[in-house]
Design a protein around this motif. Structure first.
Motif, mmCIF file in Angstrom:
data_model
loop_
_atom_site.group_PDB
_atom_site.id
_atom_site.type_symbol
_atom_site.label_atom_id
_atom_site.label_comp_id
_atom_site.label_asym_id
_atom_site.label_seq_id
_atom_site.Cartn_x
_atom_site.Cartn_y
_atom_site.Cartn_z
ATOM 1 N N TRP A 107 -50.794 -77.478 -46.035
ATOM 2 C CA TRP A 107 -51.072 -78.810 -46.574
ATOM 3 C C TRP A 107 -52.443 -78.855 -47.232
ATOM 4 N N VAL A 108 -53.440 -78.282 -46.573
ATOM 5 C CA VAL A 108 -54.790 -78.252 -47.144
ATOM 6 C C VAL A 108 -54.798 -77.468 -48.453
ATOM 7 N N LYS A 109 -54.186 -76.280 -48.437
ATOM 8 C CA LYS A 109 -54.228 -75.410 -49.620
ATOM 9 C C LYS A 109 -53.397 -75.937 -50.785
ATOM 10 N N ASN A 110 -52.247 -76.534 -50.487
ATOM 11 C CA ASN A 110 -51.309 -76.902 -51.541
ATOM 12 C C ASN A 110 -51.344 -78.366 -51.952
ATOM 13 N N VAL A 111 -51.948 -79.216 -51.114
ATOM 14 C CA VAL A 111 -51.983 -80.646 -51.414
ATOM 15 C C VAL A 111 -53.413 -81.160 -51.554
ATOM 16 N N VAL A 112 -54.214 -81.022 -50.508
ATOM 17 C CA VAL A 112 -55.524 -81.682 -50.489
ATOM 18 C C VAL A 112 -56.520 -81.009 -51.434
ATOM 19 N N GLU A 113 -56.601 -79.685 -51.384
ATOM 20 C CA GLU A 113 -57.559 -78.994 -52.259
ATOM 21 C C GLU A 113 -57.246 -79.210 -53.748
ATOM 22 N N PRO A 114 -55.986 -79.061 -54.182
ATOM 23 C CA PRO A 114 -55.702 -79.345 -55.600
ATOM 24 C C PRO A 114 -56.018 -80.786 -55.997
ATOM 25 N N ALA A 115 -55.754 -81.739 -55.098
ATOM 26 C CA ALA A 115 -56.054 -83.147 -55.398
ATOM 27 C C ALA A 115 -57.555 -83.371 -55.535
ATOM 28 N N ALA A 116 -58.349 -82.707 -54.684
ATOM 29 C CA ALA A 116 -59.802 -82.836 -54.774
ATOM 30 C C ALA A 116 -60.314 -82.281 -56.100
ATOM 31 N N ARG A 117 -59.766 -81.143 -56.510
ATOM 32 C CA ARG A 117 -60.196 -80.556 -57.788
ATOM 33 C C ARG A 117 -59.767 -81.423 -58.976
ATOM 34 N N TYR A 118 -58.579 -81.982 -58.896
ATOM 35 C CA TYR A 118 -58.048 -82.773 -60.011
ATOM 36 C C TYR A 118 -58.821 -84.086 -60.180
ATOM 37 N N TYR A 119 -59.046 -84.803 -59.086
ATOM 38 C CA TYR A 119 -59.645 -86.131 -59.185
ATOM 39 C C TYR A 119 -61.170 -86.128 -59.162
ATOM 40 N N PHE A 120 -61.775 -85.133 -58.516
ATOM 41 C CA PHE A 120 -63.230 -85.153 -58.354
ATOM 42 C C PHE A 120 -63.935 -83.940 -58.949
ATOM 43 N N ARG A 121 -63.163 -82.967 -59.433
ATOM 44 C CA ARG A 121 -63.739 -81.725 -59.965
ATOM 45 C C ARG A 121 -64.634 -81.049 -58.937
ATOM 46 N N GLN A 122 -64.216 -81.125 -57.689
ATOM 47 C CA GLN A 122 -64.973 -80.550 -56.579
ATOM 48 C C GLN A 122 -64.040 -79.796 -55.643
ATOM 49 N N GLU A 123 -64.589 -78.772 -54.989
ATOM 50 C CA GLU A 123 -63.843 -78.100 -53.940
ATOM 51 C C GLU A 123 -63.857 -78.943 -52.672
ATOM 52 N N LEU A 124 -62.800 -78.854 -51.898
ATOM 53 C CA LEU A 124 -62.742 -79.528 -50.602
ATOM 54 C C LEU A 124 -63.544 -78.724 -49.586
ATOM 55 N N ALA A 125 -64.389 -79.402 -48.826
ATOM 56 C CA ALA A 125 -65.230 -78.706 -47.844
ATOM 57 C C ALA A 125 -64.851 -79.014 -46.406
ATOM 58 N N GLY A 126 -64.284 -80.195 -46.149
ATOM 59 C CA GLY A 126 -63.996 -80.524 -44.754
ATOM 60 C C GLY A 126 -63.038 -81.685 -44.593
ATOM 61 N N LEU A 127 -62.453 -81.766 -43.393
ATOM 62 C CA LEU A 127 -61.610 -82.885 -42.980
ATOM 63 C C LEU A 127 -62.285 -83.587 -41.822
ATOM 64 N N LYS A 128 -62.325 -84.908 -41.864
ATOM 65 C CA LYS A 128 -62.833 -85.689 -40.734
ATOM 66 C C LYS A 128 -61.678 -85.977 -39.791
ATOM 67 N N ILE A 129 -61.723 -85.372 -38.598
ATOM 68 C CA ILE A 129 -60.631 -85.503 -37.628
ATOM 69 C C ILE A 129 -60.945 -86.620 -36.645
ATOM 70 N N LEU A 130 -60.048 -87.582 -36.550
ATOM 71 C CA LEU A 130 -60.224 -88.681 -35.601
ATOM 72 C C LEU A 130 -59.514 -88.419 -34.284
ATOM 73 N N ALA A 131 -58.442 -87.614 -34.301
ATOM 74 C CA ALA A 131 -57.722 -87.325 -33.055
ATOM 75 C C ALA A 131 -56.811 -86.127 -33.243
ATOM 76 N N SER A 132 -56.677 -85.352 -32.172
ATOM 77 C CA SER A 132 -55.649 -84.308 -32.105
ATOM 78 C C SER A 132 -54.979 -84.459 -30.743
ATOM 79 N N TYR A 133 -55.208 -83.509 -29.800
ATOM 80 C CA TYR A 133 -54.570 -83.634 -28.495
ATOM 81 C C TYR A 133 -55.143 -84.797 -27.700
ATOM 82 N N SER A 134 -54.259 -85.591 -27.127
ATOM 83 C CA SER A 134 -54.655 -86.672 -26.225
ATOM 84 C C SER A 134 -53.445 -87.058 -25.395
ATOM 85 N N CYS A 135 -53.542 -86.947 -24.081
ATOM 86 C CA CYS A 135 -52.423 -87.259 -23.191
ATOM 87 C C CYS A 135 -52.338 -88.775 -23.009
#
Length: 228
Positions: A107-135
Motif C-alpha cells: 500500500w505504501v509503495k503502490n498508493v501512498v508514495e506515488p500520491a505524495a510524488r504526484y500531488y506534492f512533488r515530494q517523497e513520502l518519509a513517514g506515517l503517523k500511527i494512531l493505533a495498531s494492536y489493542s485488546c
C-alpha cells in the motif's frame, strides 16, 4: 457461529459462554467485548508465516507476545518500524500479525508514495500511527464486538510526513486545500485495493482523525470489502 463475552478486569479475566450472559453486563469496572469464533484466523496467519513473505530485518522484528487475555493477540506478532525497505517510517512503530505487513508495505509503495510524488512533488518519509494492536472492543465501546485491533489485524493512520518535513493530517486536511483533499482521497480510494476494511472521516466522527485499515473477512464467503 460461537459468541463469547470476554470480561477483562485487573487482574482477573472472566470468560462467559454464549446465552443469557450476552444480554447482561460484565460489570462497570472492566472492559468487555463479544467474540465470534473465526476459524480462518489461525490458518491464514500460519500460511503467511510459512510463505516467508515476512522476514525479520532492521524494520520488521518478531515479538514474543502482545499481552492481554488469550483471545487477543497473534500467534507470531511482529513490530513494524518502517515500510518500503526502511524508507517510510511508522511513527510510532506498529504491532501487527503477519498478513498485515506485506499489505501495508505494498500500500505504501503502490498508493501512498506515488500520491505524495504526484500531488506534492515530494517523497513520502513517514506515517503517523494512531493505533495498531489493542485488546479492546470495536471503537472502545464497552460490550461491543471485539476489534480487529485486538488481533493485531488493524492499523489506524492519522497522517503522512513528506521528505521536506511537511505533514498531511487526516483530521486537519480531509477538508483542507484542494491538493490536500485530493491526496487524501486518492490514498483512501487506493487503500480499498489492499485492505478488506477501510474507514475514513466519511464513515463517522470516531474516524475523523484517521484511516482505519484492516484485513477482517466479511460476508458469507469472506470476500466482501467495506470501503467508507
Amino acid at each position: 457461529m460461537v459468541l463469547r463475552r470476554i470480561c477483562v478486569f485487573a487482574p482477573l479475566i472472566v470468560l462467559l459462554l454464549s446465552g443469557p450472559a450476552l444480554l447482561s453486563g460484565c460489570g462497570t469496572s472492566g472492559t468487555n467485548f463479544v467474540v465470534k469464533d473465526d476459524p480462518w484466523r489461525s490458518p491464514e496467519e500460519r500460511a503467511c508465516l510459512a510463505s516467508g513473505v515476512v522476514r525479520q530485518s532492521a524494520f520488521v522484528r518478531a515479538r514474543s507476545a502482545l499481552g492481554g487475555p488469550s483471545v487477543c493477540g497473534a500467534e507470531t506478532p511482529f513490530e513494524m518500524l518502517a515500510a518500503d525497505s526502511g524508507r517510510v517510517t511508522l511513527e510510532p512503530s506498529a504491532s501487527l500479525r503477519c498478513p498485515m505487513i506485506p499489505q501495508i508495505d505494498s500500500w505504501v509503495k503502490n498508493v501512498v508514495e506515488p500520491a505524495a510524488r504526484y500531488y506534492f512533488r515530494q517523497e513520502l518519509a513517514g506515517l503517523k500511527i494512531l493505533a495498531s494492536y489493542s485488546c479492546r472492543p470495536m471503537n472502545s465501546v464497552d460490550g461491543a464486538r471485539i476489534s480487529e485491533h485486538a488481533y493485531a489485524n488493524a492499523l489506524d493512520v492519522g497522517g503522512f510526513k513528506l521528505a521536506n518535513g511537511d505533514t498531511i493530517s487526516v483530521l486537519r486536511d480531509w477538508n483542507g486545500s484542494e491538493r490536500e483533499q485530493a491526496f487524501l482521497r486518492r490514498v483512501h480510494q487506493g487503500s480499498c485495493e489492499y485492505f478488506t476494511t477501510v474507514l475514513s472521516p466519511n464513515y463517522n466522527r470516531l474516524h475523523a482523525d484517521h484511516f482505519h485499515l484492516d484485513l477482517a473477512r466479511h460476508g458469507r464467503d469472506g470476500l466482501m470489502r467495506i470501503c467508507k
